[in-house]
Write a protein that holds these residues in place. Structure first.
Motif, mmCIF file in Angstrom:
data_model
loop_
_atom_site.group_PDB
_atom_site.id
_atom_site.type_symbol
_atom_site.label_atom_id
_atom_site.label_comp_id
_atom_site.label_asym_id
_atom_site.label_seq_id
_atom_site.Cartn_x
_atom_site.Cartn_y
_atom_site.Cartn_z
ATOM 1 N N PRO A 368 36.263 31.396 69.591
ATOM 2 C CA PRO A 368 35.517 31.724 68.369
ATOM 3 C C PRO A 368 35.845 30.728 67.253
ATOM 4 O O PRO A 368 36.929 30.131 67.239
ATOM 5 C CB PRO A 368 36.029 33.123 68.005
ATOM 6 C CG PRO A 368 36.643 33.661 69.251
ATOM 7 C CD PRO A 368 37.161 32.486 70.015
ATOM 8 N N PHE A 369 34.878 30.540 66.340
ATOM 9 C CA PHE A 369 35.109 29.644 65.206
ATOM 10 C C PHE A 369 34.777 30.390 63.924
ATOM 11 O O PHE A 369 34.013 31.361 63.915
ATOM 12 C CB PHE A 369 34.314 28.345 65.350
ATOM 13 C CG PHE A 369 32.841 28.534 65.552
ATOM 14 C CD1 PHE A 369 32.319 28.729 66.821
ATOM 15 C CD2 PHE A 369 31.968 28.523 64.466
ATOM 16 C CE1 PHE A 369 30.956 28.915 67.011
ATOM 17 C CE2 PHE A 369 30.606 28.694 64.650
ATOM 18 C CZ PHE A 369 30.094 28.901 65.923
ATOM 19 N N ALA A 370 35.372 29.920 62.789
ATOM 20 C CA ALA A 370 35.268 30.652 61.520
ATOM 21 C C ALA A 370 34.212 30.036 60.617
ATOM 22 O O ALA A 370 34.002 28.819 60.604
ATOM 23 C CB ALA A 370 36.621 30.637 60.816
ATOM 24 N N LEU A 371 33.540 30.884 59.842
ATOM 25 C CA LEU A 371 32.659 30.425 58.773
ATOM 26 C C LEU A 371 33.423 30.487 57.455
ATOM 27 O O LEU A 371 34.515 31.078 57.373
ATOM 28 C CB LEU A 371 31.401 31.297 58.700
ATOM 29 C CG LEU A 371 30.571 31.391 59.987
ATOM 30 C CD1 LEU A 371 29.315 32.235 59.748
ATOM 31 C CD2 LEU A 371 30.190 30.007 60.494
ATOM 32 N N ALA A 372 32.840 29.898 56.407
ATOM 33 C CA ALA A 372 33.551 29.821 55.111
ATOM 34 C C ALA A 372 33.839 31.203 54.531
ATOM 35 O O ALA A 372 34.797 31.377 53.773
ATOM 36 C CB ALA A 372 32.715 28.998 54.128
ATOM 37 N N ASP A 373 33.032 32.213 54.884
ATOM 38 C CA ASP A 373 33.266 33.556 54.333
ATOM 39 C C ASP A 373 34.352 34.315 55.097
ATOM 40 O O ASP A 373 34.601 35.491 54.826
ATOM 41 C CB ASP A 373 31.953 34.357 54.316
ATOM 42 C CG ASP A 373 31.388 34.592 55.720
ATOM 43 O OD1 ASP A 373 32.059 34.234 56.714
ATOM 44 O OD2 ASP A 373 30.268 35.137 55.814
ATOM 45 N N GLY A 374 35.000 33.640 56.049
ATOM 46 C CA GLY A 374 36.105 34.249 56.777
ATOM 47 C C GLY A 374 35.682 34.980 58.041
ATOM 48 O O GLY A 374 36.531 35.359 58.849
ATOM 49 N N THR A 375 34.380 35.182 58.226
ATOM 50 C CA THR A 375 33.931 35.849 59.449
ATOM 51 C C THR A 375 33.979 34.854 60.603
ATOM 52 O O THR A 375 33.940 33.639 60.397
ATOM 53 C CB THR A 375 32.497 36.398 59.305
ATOM 54 O OG1 THR A 375 31.603 35.310 59.024
ATOM 55 C CG2 THR A 375 32.425 37.414 58.170
ATOM 56 N N ILE A 376 34.101 35.380 61.815
ATOM 57 C CA ILE A 376 34.147 34.495 62.969
ATOM 58 C C ILE A 376 32.902 34.684 63.829
ATOM 59 O O ILE A 376 32.249 35.728 63.802
ATOM 60 C CB ILE A 376 35.425 34.688 63.821
ATOM 61 C CG1 ILE A 376 35.508 36.130 64.326
ATOM 62 C CG2 ILE A 376 36.670 34.300 63.046
ATOM 63 C CD1 ILE A 376 36.422 36.260 65.529
#
Ligand code: MN
Length: 413
Positions: A368-376
């Protein structure tokens, strides 16, 4: 120099001049326009006002009549546009047909004829091979001999900004005892370029690599939305079907191939790559057919998910060129129609942050990878918005903007 108030380094300067279809609130009739800077020129009206006799095709609600006119009309149109936007004598008659970009509605630029999607990135094909078929060679045995493709669904090609519902379908994981039906749980993107074809041909006629320039009108940015779980269960032995056919998004602007002259580069070839068959070679190319009329393109892409850039694929690594893909498409005598569209296939590079799909970015869902809002993310969530942008080098260090293709995932119906 132009009489427009346009910075010399604007990505939609006179070296670009992409075509699209637009309407305004005051005049909801769809017609052809060209983007220059942050303005849209109403082409048929400007042509009528400036006395250009060949502008009739531009009053149509799609680019198809203009595509049908063929390469001489394409280059005369571009030459005329350059003239009226450069020569201040035309300013009085042309300027009133310019609309601010923010005040127009952009529509699907072409009535899509046939739609084909290729698989021209060796890095993408090898990654998919490793993920889906770990016990087989990464590249299929035919891969370096022909550009692999499949026929998609032209009726679900939509313009940038069109949201779509998460598809449902059958899936069956390796551990599942039986297939189940439901919303896709592995909804993905494929960052691609699409090529717009004009100058219809008759059945039995072939278009050669050298002859392809007469039929390759322009380029769009393309997102081939893909339901990996549906695809994985259905694709053997006939290839992608419902895992792909629910939606394909393209940019509103079609960048003419003529604007991409400075972006032409030799195709990547390595020692040991097989010589391609003569029909896939252009003139002025080496033994492996890597340059000349079979040249590739230096286009840079960027994919943002909810505002976070997740990957920057480079088109320059694509193994097969647009001319070769077009030659291959017609080598059996299949005819071309005005408005035919073919996708390049997912654009992926050698490094992890050049991968053009979530399948590869999350390595089959395992990383999994993260977005800037902290969600993955492993795959797309409902509400996610994906924006793919692209640019290419122009003349004298300028940039040619290829616009963007955006779309949002809505919950399943
Ligand atoms: Mn694709």
């Amino acid at each position: 120099m132009t009489w427009l108030d346009l910075p010399a380094d604007h990505p939609f300067g006179l070296g670009n001049l992409p075509y699209g279809v637009f309407s305004t609130e005051a005049d909801p009739e769809r017609r052809v326009g060209v983007r220059v800077g942050d303005l849209v020129l109403d082409l048929a009206r400007a042509a009528a006002a400036a006395g250009y006799p060949s502008g009739g095709a531009w009053s149509a609600p799609s680019l198809n009549p203009f595509l049908a006119q063929g390469p001489d009309a394409w280059s005369s149109g571009r030459a005329w546009l350059t003239e009226v936007l450069t020569d201040a004598a035309y300013r009085g008659v042309v300027e009133r047909h310019l609309h601010p970009l923010g005040q127009v509605t952009l529509h699907l630029p072409i009535v899509v004829g046939d739609y084909v999607d290729y698989y021209a990135s060796a890095h993408h094909a090898a990654n998919v091979g490793k993920i889906f078929r770990p016990d087989s060679p990464a590249l299929p045995v035919n891969w370096k001999h022909l550009p692999i493709g499949y026929h998609g669904r032209s009726g679900t090609v939509v313009v940038s900004g069109t949201d779509f519902h998460r598809p449902s379908g059958q899936r069956k994981g390796p551990q599942d005892p039986a297939p189940v039906f439901g919303p896709s749980i592995r909804l993905d993107i494929e960052a691609e370029l699409g090529f717009v074809v004009g100058g219809a041909t008759a059945m039995g006629e072939r278009v050669s690599v050298d002859g392809s320039a007469a039929h390759l009108f322009g380029v769009v940015v393309l997102n081939d939305w893909s339901a990996r779980d549906i695809q994985a269960w259905e694709y053997v032995p006939l290839g992608p079907y419902l895992g792909k056919s629910f939606a394909t998004s393209i940019s509103a602007w079609v960048t003419p191939m003529a604007a991409l002259q400075a972006a032409r580069i030799d195709l990547p070839r390595e020692e040991g790559d097989p010589e391609v068959l003569p029909y896939l070679r252009g003139t002025g190319t080496g033994a492996t057919g890597s340059g000349g009329t079979a040249a590739g393109l230096d286009v840079h892409l960027e994919v943002a998910v909810n505002g976070t850039v997740v990957t920057r694929p480079e088109y320059r690594g694509m193994y097969w060129s647009p001319a070769q893909m077009l030659a291959h498409m017609t080598v059996n005598g299949a005819s071309l129609r005005d408005g035919d569209l073919f996708g390049s296939g997912t654009i992926s590079g050698p490094s992890p942050r050049e991968r053009g799909s979530f399948l590869e970015l999350s390595w089959g869902g395992t990383e999994p990878f993260a977005l800037a809002d902290g969600t993955i993310r492993t795959y797309l969530e409902d509400g996610d918005e994906v924006v793919v942008t692209a640019w290419a080098p122009g003349l004298d260090g300028s940039r040619i903007g290829l616009g963007e293709v955006a779309g949002r995932v809505l919950p399943t119906t």
